[in-house]
Scaffold this motif. Sequence first.
Motif, PDB file in Angstrom:
ATOM      1  N   MET A   1       0.760  -1.111   0.093  1.00  0.00           N
ATOM      2  CA  MET A   1      -0.075  -0.039  -0.032  1.00  0.00           C
ATOM      3  C   MET A   1       0.871   1.399  -0.004  1.00  0.00           C
ATOM      4  SD  MET A   1      -2.994   1.041   2.662  1.00  0.00           S
ATOM      5  CE  MET A   1      -3.940  -0.039   2.392  1.00  0.00           C
ATOM      6  N   LYS A   2       0.620   2.107  -0.893  1.00  0.00           N
ATOM      7  CA  LYS A   2       1.354   3.522  -0.962  1.00  0.00           C
ATOM      8  C   LYS A   2       0.620   4.528  -0.356  1.00  0.00           C
ATOM      9  CE  LYS A   2       4.317   1.792  -3.746  1.00  0.00           C
ATOM     10  NZ  LYS A   2       5.767   1.917  -3.651  1.00  0.00           N
ATOM     11  N   LYS A   3       1.192   5.559   0.310  1.00  0.00           N
ATOM     12  CA  LYS A   3       0.827   6.594   1.011  1.00  0.00           C
ATOM     13  C   LYS A   3       1.061   8.119   0.346  1.00  0.00           C
ATOM     14  CE  LYS A   3      -0.131   8.177   5.788  1.00  0.00           C
ATOM     15  NZ  LYS A   3      -1.287   8.645   5.486  1.00  0.00           N
ATOM     16  N   VAL A   4       0.098   8.796   0.552  1.00  0.00           N
ATOM     17  CA  VAL A   4       0.316  10.088  -0.095  1.00  0.00           C
ATOM     18  C   VAL A   4       0.585  11.031   1.069  1.00  0.00           C
ATOM     19  CG1 VAL A   4      -0.893  11.966  -1.206  1.00  0.00           C
ATOM     20  CG2 VAL A   4      -1.158   9.722  -1.978  1.00  0.00           C
ATOM     21  N   LYS A   5       1.492  11.945   1.012  1.00  0.00           N
ATOM     22  CA  LYS A   5       1.763  12.747   2.172  1.00  0.00           C
ATOM     23  C   LYS A   5       1.062  14.235   1.974  1.00  0.00           C
ATOM     24  CE  LYS A   5       6.498  11.130   1.554  1.00  0.00           C
ATOM     25  NZ  LYS A   5       7.077  11.831   0.293  1.00  0.00           N
ATOM     26  N   GLY A   6      -0.063  14.097   2.508  1.00  0.00           N
ATOM     27  CA  GLY A   6      -1.078  15.131   2.526  1.00  0.00           C
ATOM     28  C   GLY A   6      -1.865  15.263   1.214  1.00  0.00           C
ATOM     29  N   MET A   7      -3.153  15.471   1.450  1.00  0.00           N
ATOM     30  CA  MET A   7      -3.945  15.434   0.350  1.00  0.00           C
ATOM     31  C   MET A   7      -5.114  16.362   0.647  1.00  0.00           C
ATOM     32  SD  MET A   7      -5.833  12.278  -1.491  1.00  0.00           S
ATOM     33  CE  MET A   7      -6.430  12.235  -2.904  1.00  0.00           C
ATOM     34  N   TYR A   8      -5.484  17.342  -0.402  1.00  0.00           N
ATOM     35  CA  TYR A   8      -6.857  18.150   0.042  1.00  0.00           C
ATOM     36  C   TYR A   8      -7.822  17.753  -1.183  1.00  0.00           C
ATOM     37  CZ  TYR A   8      -4.611  21.705   3.014  1.00  0.00           C
ATOM     38  OH  TYR A   8      -4.227  22.496   4.308  1.00  0.00           O
ATOM     39  N   VAL A   9      -8.871  17.606  -0.914  1.00  0.00           N
ATOM     40  CA  VAL A   9      -9.995  17.506  -1.857  1.00  0.00           C
ATOM     41  C   VAL A   9     -11.025  18.612  -1.364  1.00  0.00           C
ATOM     42  CG1 VAL A   9     -11.890  15.975  -2.799  1.00  0.00           C
ATOM     43  CG2 VAL A   9      -9.861  15.039  -1.629  1.00  0.00           C
ATOM     44  N   ILE A  10     -10.937  19.578  -2.634  1.00  0.00           N
ATOM     45  CA  ILE A  10     -11.494  20.677  -2.800  1.00  0.00           C
ATOM     46  C   ILE A  10     -12.890  20.617  -3.626  1.00  0.00           C
ATOM     47  CG2 ILE A  10     -11.672  23.454  -2.871  1.00  0.00           C
ATOM     48  CD1 ILE A  10      -8.367  23.046  -2.721  1.00  0.00           C
ATOM     49  N   ASP A  11     -14.009  20.385  -2.882  1.00  0.00           N
ATOM     50  CA  ASP A  11     -15.012  19.983  -3.594  1.00  0.00           C
ATOM     51  C   ASP A  11     -16.514  19.935  -2.855  1.00  0.00           C
ATOM     52  OD1 ASP A  11     -17.357  18.615  -5.079  1.00  0.00           O
ATOM     53  OD2 ASP A  11     -15.701  17.599  -6.552  1.00  0.00           O
ATOM     54  N   ASP A  12     -17.353  20.489  -3.372  1.00  0.00           N
ATOM     55  CA  ASP A  12     -18.590  20.945  -2.412  1.00  0.00           C
ATOM     56  C   ASP A  12     -19.565  19.666  -2.306  1.00  0.00           C
ATOM     57  OD1 ASP A  12     -19.019  21.471  -5.017  1.00  0.00           O
ATOM     58  OD2 ASP A  12     -20.982  22.690  -4.451  1.00  0.00           O
ATOM     59  N   ASP A  13     -19.159  18.832  -3.300  1.00  0.00           N
ATOM     60  CA  ASP A  13     -20.283  17.308  -3.289  1.00  0.00           C
ATOM     61  C   ASP A  13     -19.923  16.504  -2.325  1.00  0.00           C
ATOM     62  OD1 ASP A  13     -21.571  15.275  -4.069  1.00  0.00           O
ATOM     63  OD2 ASP A  13     -21.089  15.644  -6.262  1.00  0.00           O
ATOM     64  N   LYS A  14     -20.698  16.264  -1.234  1.00  0.00           N
ATOM     65  CA  LYS A  14     -20.329  15.279  -0.375  1.00  0.00           C
ATOM     66  C   LYS A  14     -20.605  13.833  -0.780  1.00  0.00           C
ATOM     67  CE  LYS A  14     -20.228  18.168   3.039  1.00  0.00           C
ATOM     68  NZ  LYS A  14     -19.007  18.765   3.393  1.00  0.00           N
ATOM     69  N   ILE A  15     -21.274  13.531  -1.778  1.00  0.00           N
ATOM     70  CA  ILE A  15     -21.399  12.260  -2.408  1.00  0.00           C
ATOM     71  C   ILE A  15     -20.015  11.998  -3.148  1.00  0.00           C
ATOM     72  CG2 ILE A  15     -22.436  10.966  -4.333  1.00  0.00           C
ATOM     73  CD1 ILE A  15     -25.213  12.256  -3.716  1.00  0.00           C
ATOM     74  N   TYR A  16     -19.606  12.839  -3.897  1.00  0.00           N
ATOM     75  CA  TYR A  16     -18.139  12.804  -4.419  1.00  0.00           C
ATOM     76  C   TYR A  16     -16.970  12.324  -3.402  1.00  0.00           C
ATOM     77  CZ  TYR A  16     -13.917  13.850  -6.550  1.00  0.00           C
ATOM     78  OH  TYR A  16     -12.626  13.677  -7.355  1.00  0.00           O
ATOM     79  N   HIS A  17     -17.218  13.016  -2.247  1.00  0.00           N
ATOM     80  CA  HIS A  17     -16.168  12.778  -1.066  1.00  0.00           C
ATOM     81  C   HIS A  17     -16.302  11.147  -0.780  1.00  0.00           C
ATOM     82  CE1 HIS A  17     -16.414  16.997   0.476  1.00  0.00           C
ATOM     83  NE2 HIS A  17     -16.044  16.986  -0.690  1.00  0.00           N
ATOM     84  N   PHE A  18     -17.801  10.869  -0.622  1.00  0.00           N
ATOM     85  CA  PHE A  18     -17.786   9.323  -0.088  1.00  0.00           C
ATOM     86  C   PHE A  18     -17.339   8.227  -1.249  1.00  0.00           C
ATOM     87  CE2 PHE A  18     -20.892   5.638  -0.429  1.00  0.00           C
ATOM     88  CZ  PHE A  18     -20.703   5.092   1.009  1.00  0.00           C
ATOM     89  N   LEU A  19     -17.776   8.717  -2.324  1.00  0.00           N
ATOM     90  CA  LEU A  19     -17.231   8.016  -3.560  1.00  0.00           C
ATOM     91  C   LEU A  19     -15.701   7.761  -3.621  1.00  0.00           C
ATOM     92  CD1 LEU A  19     -20.005   8.664  -6.090  1.00  0.00           C
ATOM     93  CD2 LEU A  19     -19.592   6.634  -5.022  1.00  0.00           C
ATOM     94  N   LEU A  20     -15.089   9.114  -3.586  1.00  0.00           N
ATOM     95  CA  LEU A  20     -13.559   9.009  -3.457  1.00  0.00           C
ATOM     96  C   LEU A  20     -12.912   8.212  -2.456  1.00  0.00           C
ATOM     97  CD1 LEU A  20     -11.454  10.518  -5.249  1.00  0.00           C
ATOM     98  CD2 LEU A  20     -11.343  12.264  -3.684  1.00  0.00           C
ATOM     99  N   LYS A  21     -13.346   8.504  -1.438  1.00  0.00           N
ATOM    100  CA  LYS A  21     -12.940   7.398  -0.006  1.00  0.00           C
ATOM    101  C   LYS A  21     -13.160   6.229  -0.699  1.00  0.00           C
ATOM    102  CE  LYS A  21     -14.343  10.490   3.515  1.00  0.00           C
ATOM    103  NZ  LYS A  21     -15.115  10.506   4.633  1.00  0.00           N
ATOM    104  N   ASN A  22     -14.027   5.368  -1.303  1.00  0.00           N
ATOM    105  CA  ASN A  22     -14.523   4.211  -1.546  1.00  0.00           C
ATOM    106  C   ASN A  22     -13.351   3.815  -2.653  1.00  0.00           C
ATOM    107  OD1 ASN A  22     -16.167   3.585   0.447  1.00  0.00           O
ATOM    108  ND2 ASN A  22     -17.919   4.057  -0.942  1.00  0.00           N
ATOM    109  N   LEU A  23     -13.247   4.775  -3.612  1.00  0.00           N
ATOM    110  CA  LEU A  23     -12.437   4.371  -4.789  1.00  0.00           C
ATOM    111  C   LEU A  23     -10.993   4.236  -4.106  1.00  0.00           C
ATOM    112  CD1 LEU A  23     -12.404   3.872  -7.846  1.00  0.00           C
ATOM    113  CD2 LEU A  23     -11.780   6.403  -7.969  1.00  0.00           C
ATOM    114  N   PHE A  24     -10.460   4.760  -3.247  1.00  0.00           N
ATOM    115  CA  PHE A  24      -9.162   4.642  -2.535  1.00  0.00           C
ATOM    116  C   PHE A  24      -8.997   3.246  -1.816  1.00  0.00           C
ATOM    117  CE2 PHE A  24      -8.680   9.404  -1.780  1.00  0.00           C
ATOM    118  CZ  PHE A  24      -8.206   9.664  -3.034  1.00  0.00           C
ATOM    119  N   LYS A  25     -10.168   3.307  -1.090  1.00  0.00           N
ATOM    120  CA  LYS A  25     -10.084   1.727  -0.343  1.00  0.00           C
ATOM    121  C   LYS A  25     -10.093   0.530  -1.438  1.00  0.00           C
ATOM    122  CE  LYS A  25     -12.591  -0.511   3.399  1.00  0.00           C
ATOM    123  NZ  LYS A  25     -13.664  -0.529   4.334  1.00  0.00           N
ATOM    124  N   GLN A  26     -10.803   0.430  -2.220  1.00  0.00           N
ATOM    125  CA  GLN A  26     -11.128  -0.540  -3.292  1.00  0.00           C
ATOM    126  C   GLN A  26      -9.581  -0.734  -3.894  1.00  0.00           C
ATOM    127  OE1 GLN A  26     -14.309   0.546  -5.795  1.00  0.00           O
ATOM    128  NE2 GLN A  26     -15.618   0.288  -4.331  1.00  0.00           N
TER     129      GLN A  26
END
Length: 139
Positions: free
Chosen positions: A1-26
């Motif tokens: 597993m690789k790790k990113v050293k600090g990441m900002y997601v600047i987006d007002d869509d809460k569903i996108y936040h959820f989907l992005l977290k799941n995409l990372f996990k998958q």
Amino acid sequence: MKKVKGMYVIDDDKIYHFLLKNLFKQNNIEADPKFYGNGLDAIESLKKIPVTDPFPELILLDVNMPIMDGWQFLEEYVKLSRDMGKTSTIFMISSSNDEHDLSKARQYSNVVRDYLLKPICKEDLEKIFLAVGVGEGMI
């Protein structure tokens, strides 16, 4: 597993936040992004970073947001980055495929690595994480 050293997601869509977290996990990506619903909150957070600490390694930036949109964020980011001598790898990720937005993103080619359309997929993640040097063969 690789790790990113600090990441900002600047987006007002809460569903996108959820989907992005799941995409990372998958895709077995260890990332602990900080989410911001507009560019102003993200700029204020960047200003609070101590001078001895780096900016986040990666910023995923939407175009259309309330209060401060992606373009306004970039204008402020460029000034702040220059003043503080710090940079991040920025990808614009938007549902807008308007030629005006695509053209405007090219005007920021010294700051914006690429402009990707939502929804992002596994291949987009590979491209993003290769750009920050943590993706070689990780997905």
